[in-house]
Design an enzyme around this catalytic site. Sequence first.
Site, short mmCIF file in Angstrom:
data_model
loop_
_atom_site.label_atom_id
_atom_site.label_comp_id
_atom_site.label_asym_id
_atom_site.label_seq_id
_atom_site.Cartn_x
_atom_site.Cartn_y
_atom_site.Cartn_z
N GLY A 13 41.94 29.50 53.40
CA GLY A 13 40.40 30.50 53.13
C GLY A 13 40.97 31.07 52.44
O GLY A 13 41.08 30.65 50.72
N CYS A 14 39.90 31.77 52.10
CA CYS A 14 39.72 32.54 50.43
C CYS A 14 40.93 32.82 49.78
O CYS A 14 41.60 34.02 50.52
CB CYS A 14 38.45 33.75 50.72
SG CYS A 14 38.04 34.86 49.58
N PHE A 15 41.48 32.91 48.82
CA PHE A 15 42.11 33.45 48.15
C PHE A 15 42.56 34.42 48.57
O PHE A 15 43.30 35.25 48.15
CB PHE A 15 42.47 33.16 46.90
CG PHE A 15 41.85 32.73 46.16
CD1 PHE A 15 40.41 34.02 45.44
CD2 PHE A 15 41.51 31.92 44.71
CE1 PHE A 15 39.73 33.59 45.07
CE2 PHE A 15 40.59 31.71 43.85
CZ PHE A 15 39.69 32.10 44.08
#
Length: 165
Positions: A13-15
């Site tokens: 997902g989003c880093f």
Amino acid sequence: MSSTLKTAVLAGGCFWGLEELFRQQPGVVDTEAGYTGGSNVNPTYSDHPGHAEALQITYDANVTDFRRLLDFFFQVHDPTTLNRQGNDVGDAYRSAIFYADQTELDEANYMIAVVNKSGCWPKPVATSLEPLTTFFPAESYHQDYLQKNPGGYSCHYRRGGSYLS
């Protein structure tokens, strides 16, 4: 005893959220948000076809190892959703382990089997195993994002304890 630094590249997902949680893990000495696994060179946030938002983790192998990093990885995101984490949808947000060699691939397969066998998730792990090619660092405003923006968005949190006995 000298330090043995190694790197691992994971996407879940989003880093931003991954980076914030991994930076606190024993043995992790550095993290860098970036892109990998896609089709263009020098990807950017607005142009990264096929690339996952990934995290490059530099760790001291005298303190932790790849298996322990994977164990934590599976604790802080939902590895059963395909191309999605929370509100983030698309292949950029896939769950992926980018392995650098056969040993990392073997460890990744082992951990996926352990997580599936645990029964902690209602569906099987959908995490892809992809050979590591080039890791491209993300733009500077993505680095240490939640340190700079403590109230920023993250879909990552610890969902349970270790899968390892």
